[in-house]
Design a protein around this motif. Structure first.
Motif, short mmCIF file in Angstrom:
data_model
loop_
_atom_site.label_atom_id
_atom_site.label_comp_id
_atom_site.label_asym_id
_atom_site.label_seq_id
_atom_site.Cartn_x
_atom_site.Cartn_y
_atom_site.Cartn_z
N GLY A 21 -38.35 31.06 -20.80
CA GLY A 21 -38.89 31.58 -22.05
C GLY A 21 -39.08 33.07 -22.06
O GLY A 21 -39.27 33.67 -23.12
N SER A 22 -39.02 33.70 -20.88
CA SER A 22 -39.23 35.14 -20.79
C SER A 22 -37.90 35.92 -20.79
O SER A 22 -37.67 36.76 -21.64
CB SER A 22 -40.02 35.48 -19.53
N CYS A 23 -37.00 35.59 -19.86
CA CYS A 23 -35.76 36.36 -19.75
C CYS A 23 -34.56 35.68 -20.39
O CYS A 23 -33.50 36.28 -20.52
CB CYS A 23 -35.45 36.69 -18.29
N GLY A 24 -34.72 34.41 -20.79
CA GLY A 24 -33.65 33.71 -21.48
C GLY A 24 -32.57 33.11 -20.59
O GLY A 24 -31.60 32.54 -21.09
N ARG A 25 -32.70 33.25 -19.27
CA ARG A 25 -31.70 32.68 -18.37
C ARG A 25 -31.69 31.15 -18.45
O ARG A 25 -32.72 30.52 -18.66
CB ARG A 25 -31.98 33.09 -16.92
N ARG A 26 -30.54 30.56 -18.24
CA ARG A 26 -30.43 29.11 -18.09
C ARG A 26 -31.11 28.73 -16.78
O ARG A 26 -30.96 29.43 -15.75
CB ARG A 26 -28.96 28.71 -18.06
N VAL A 27 -31.85 27.63 -16.77
CA VAL A 27 -32.52 27.16 -15.56
C VAL A 27 -32.28 25.67 -15.39
O VAL A 27 -32.01 24.94 -16.36
CB VAL A 27 -34.04 27.47 -15.57
N GLY A 28 -32.37 25.20 -14.16
CA GLY A 28 -32.22 23.78 -13.87
C GLY A 28 -32.97 23.43 -12.60
O GLY A 28 -33.45 24.31 -11.87
N TYR A 29 -33.05 22.14 -12.33
CA TYR A 29 -33.82 21.66 -11.17
C TYR A 29 -32.88 21.25 -10.04
O TYR A 29 -31.89 20.54 -10.25
CB TYR A 29 -34.68 20.47 -11.57
N LEU A 30 -33.21 21.72 -8.84
CA LEU A 30 -32.47 21.38 -7.62
C LEU A 30 -33.27 20.34 -6.84
O LEU A 30 -34.22 20.68 -6.13
CB LEU A 30 -32.27 22.62 -6.75
N PRO A 31 -32.95 19.05 -6.99
CA PRO A 31 -33.77 18.02 -6.35
C PRO A 31 -33.81 18.11 -4.83
O PRO A 31 -34.83 17.80 -4.22
CB PRO A 31 -33.12 16.71 -6.83
N ARG A 32 -32.72 18.54 -4.21
CA ARG A 32 -32.72 18.63 -2.74
C ARG A 32 -33.71 19.67 -2.26
O ARG A 32 -34.34 19.50 -1.21
CB ARG A 32 -31.31 18.97 -2.25
N LEU A 33 -33.88 20.73 -3.02
CA LEU A 33 -34.82 21.80 -2.65
C LEU A 33 -36.17 21.64 -3.31
O LEU A 33 -37.10 22.39 -3.00
CB LEU A 33 -34.23 23.17 -3.04
N THR A 34 -36.29 20.67 -4.23
CA THR A 34 -37.48 20.49 -5.08
C THR A 34 -37.90 21.83 -5.70
O THR A 34 -39.07 22.22 -5.64
CB THR A 34 -38.66 19.85 -4.31
N ARG A 35 -36.93 22.53 -6.29
CA ARG A 35 -37.20 23.82 -6.91
C ARG A 35 -36.46 23.94 -8.23
O ARG A 35 -35.33 23.44 -8.37
CB ARG A 35 -36.75 24.98 -6.00
N MET A 36 -37.09 24.60 -9.19
CA MET A 36 -36.38 25.04 -10.37
C MET A 36 -35.64 26.32 -10.01
O MET A 36 -36.13 27.13 -9.22
CB MET A 36 -37.35 25.31 -11.52
N SER A 37 -34.45 26.49 -10.58
CA SER A 37 -33.68 27.69 -10.26
C SER A 37 -33.12 28.32 -11.52
O SER A 37 -32.60 27.62 -12.41
CB SER A 37 -32.53 27.36 -9.31
N ALA A 38 -33.21 29.64 -11.58
CA ALA A 38 -32.47 30.38 -12.60
C ALA A 38 -30.99 30.33 -12.24
O ALA A 38 -30.63 30.23 -11.06
CB ALA A 38 -32.96 31.83 -12.65
N LEU A 39 -30.12 30.38 -13.26
CA LEU A 39 -28.70 30.18 -13.05
C LEU A 39 -27.88 31.34 -13.62
O LEU A 39 -28.28 31.97 -14.60
CB LEU A 39 -28.25 28.88 -13.72
N GLU A 40 -26.75 31.56 -12.98
CA GLU A 40 -25.77 32.53 -13.50
C GLU A 40 -24.43 31.82 -13.65
O GLU A 40 -23.97 31.17 -12.70
CB GLU A 40 -25.63 33.72 -12.56
N PRO A 41 -23.78 31.91 -14.83
CA PRO A 41 -22.49 31.26 -15.01
C PRO A 41 -21.44 31.82 -14.05
O PRO A 41 -21.38 33.03 -13.82
CB PRO A 41 -22.12 31.59 -16.46
N VAL A 42 -20.62 30.90 -13.48
CA VAL A 42 -19.55 31.34 -12.59
C VAL A 42 -18.47 30.26 -12.56
O VAL A 42 -18.73 29.12 -12.20
CB VAL A 42 -20.07 31.64 -11.17
N ASP A 43 -17.24 30.62 -12.96
CA ASP A 43 -16.08 29.72 -12.85
C ASP A 43 -16.33 28.33 -13.41
O ASP A 43 -16.03 27.31 -12.77
CB ASP A 43 -15.63 29.60 -11.39
N GLY A 44 -16.93 28.24 -14.59
CA GLY A 44 -17.17 26.95 -15.21
C GLY A 44 -18.39 26.22 -14.72
O GLY A 44 -18.75 25.16 -15.25
#
Length: 372
Positions: A21-44
């Motif tokens: 909600g602050s920087c507008g980056r796409r984010v998702g959850y990494l269950p193996r790491l139990t962490r939410m992560s900001a994402l950067e598009p790369v090769d699809g």
């Protein structure tokens, strides 16, 4: 649950977020790491800032805005570790089924967060016919009963309708009824079959909860006809828990999950209680430990004062108690069994200081009576 942050801007993230909600980056959850992560598009796909040397894609259910969990780009799976347990979902083109299903998925992912934190075994119905499966059914011409049978958990889609769920709660005189509560209760039946129903665990189970071989259908009929026994709250965490040992176990298991996950949230936000009263003994609650790895005595010593305070906050807003239950000493013993089962520890009779727990409970009861 943990407090998550965006690696792009450092702002807090909610577990359900798909964008920051602050920087507008796409984010998702990494269950193996139990962490939410900001994402950067790369090769699809996406590069996860929480694990920058790997690329990911979203679970196939992201198409319906019902999942924000990530899958390694090279995985052969279409669905994330939580969604691949779905066996039946409702017709998403019918009525408001899509909206209701999304609500079920939110609760299910919170359940899976805890299952993964506790490192409980997860086998899908594709891998094993008795593996864990979810059937989310919309009531049409026949009623749908929420329940568990041979690894399959059925959830009535109508439970995701807040007004219908509240109607059911009132009709059944329940103090608490939530989607997450349903998931935590029903998954207990699955894990009872998997972890408790064996020679190593069943004798202790029966010594704590009673003999599950008594007729289950007859026990439920008797409970619905006669209600809970007098003074049930001294032995059971809920009235329904008194119906049969299986239901006692499932209710206790669900409350173990309520406790550890809520305490982790409190810890993440630095929430603690330090009452400004002359005698605060037993009412102070620093949550300075990891609840998912804590012993039952640690959990209860923090949980009782915290819920006393949170219930008082709710009353200040004219709301019902957030946690409308009593944790009597007998229930602490049952929670101890659940803890040992999950963490695979052998039975140790004096795990908690019963005198201390009884003293804390008495103090809190005195406070509740004064504020009733």
């Amino acid at each position: 649950m943990r407090l998550f942050v965006c690696q792009g801007c450092g702002q807090p993230l909610h577990f359900e977020n798909t964008t920051c909600g602050s920087c507008g980056r796409r984010v998702g959850y990494l269950p193996r790491l139990t962490r939410m992560s900001a994402l950067e598009p790369v090769d699809g796909g996406f590069r996860a800032l929480a694990e920058s040397d790997k690329t990911y894609r979203f679970c196939a259910n992201a198409e319906f805005e019902s999942c924000n969990w990530l899958i390694p780009e090279q995985s052969q799976q279409d669905f994330c570790i939580a969604c691949r347990h779905n066996r039946i979902i409702p017709d998403l083109a019918s009525g408001n089924n899509l909206i209701l299903w999304r609500r079920l998925e939110v609760a299910k992912r919170r359940l899976f967060y805890s299952l993964l934190r506790l490192q409980l075994p997860l086998v899908t119905w594709v891998e094993d016919p008795a593996g864990l499966a979810f059937d989310f059914l919309a009531p049409t011409h026949q009623p749908v009963m929420t329940g568990h049978l041979n690894g399959a958990i059925t959830i009535n889609l109508a439970e995701a309708d807040d007004s219908e769920r509240e109607r059911q709660r009132g009709a059944m005189s329940e103090p608490y009824r939530t989607l997450l509560g349903h998931f935590r209760h029903e998954i207990a039946h699955y894990y009872w079959d998997l972890l408790a129903n064996n020679e190593a665990s069943i004798d202790e189970f029966r010594s704590v909860f009673g003999d599950e071989r008594q007729d289950y259908g007859e026990a439920l009929r008797r409970h619905h006809a006669e209600g809970a026994p007098p003074n049930w709250s001294q032995q059971y965490v809920s009235a329904y828990a008194s119906a049969h040992p299986w239901e006692d176990f499932a209710e206790t298991w669900a409350h173990y999950f309520h406790i550890v996950d809520t305490l982790e949230t409190a810890r993440s936000f630095g929430v603690s209680t330090q009452p400004r009263v002359a005698s605060a003994a037993g009412l102070e609650s620093p949550v300075d430990f990891d609840p998912y790895g804590a012993t039952v005595d640690q959990l209860i010593e923090a949980w009782l004062p915290l819920t006393f305070a949170i219930n008082a906050l709710n009353r200040s807003m004219g709301l019902n108690d957030l946690y409308p239950f009593v944790i009597a000493p007998a229930i602490v013993v049952k929670l101890g069994y659940v803890y040992r089962l999950i963490h695979r520890f052998p039975h140790t009779p004096d795990m908690a200081d019963e005198a201390t727990l009884k003293g804390m409970i008495a103090l809190l009861k005195k406070g509740v009576a004064a504020n009733s």
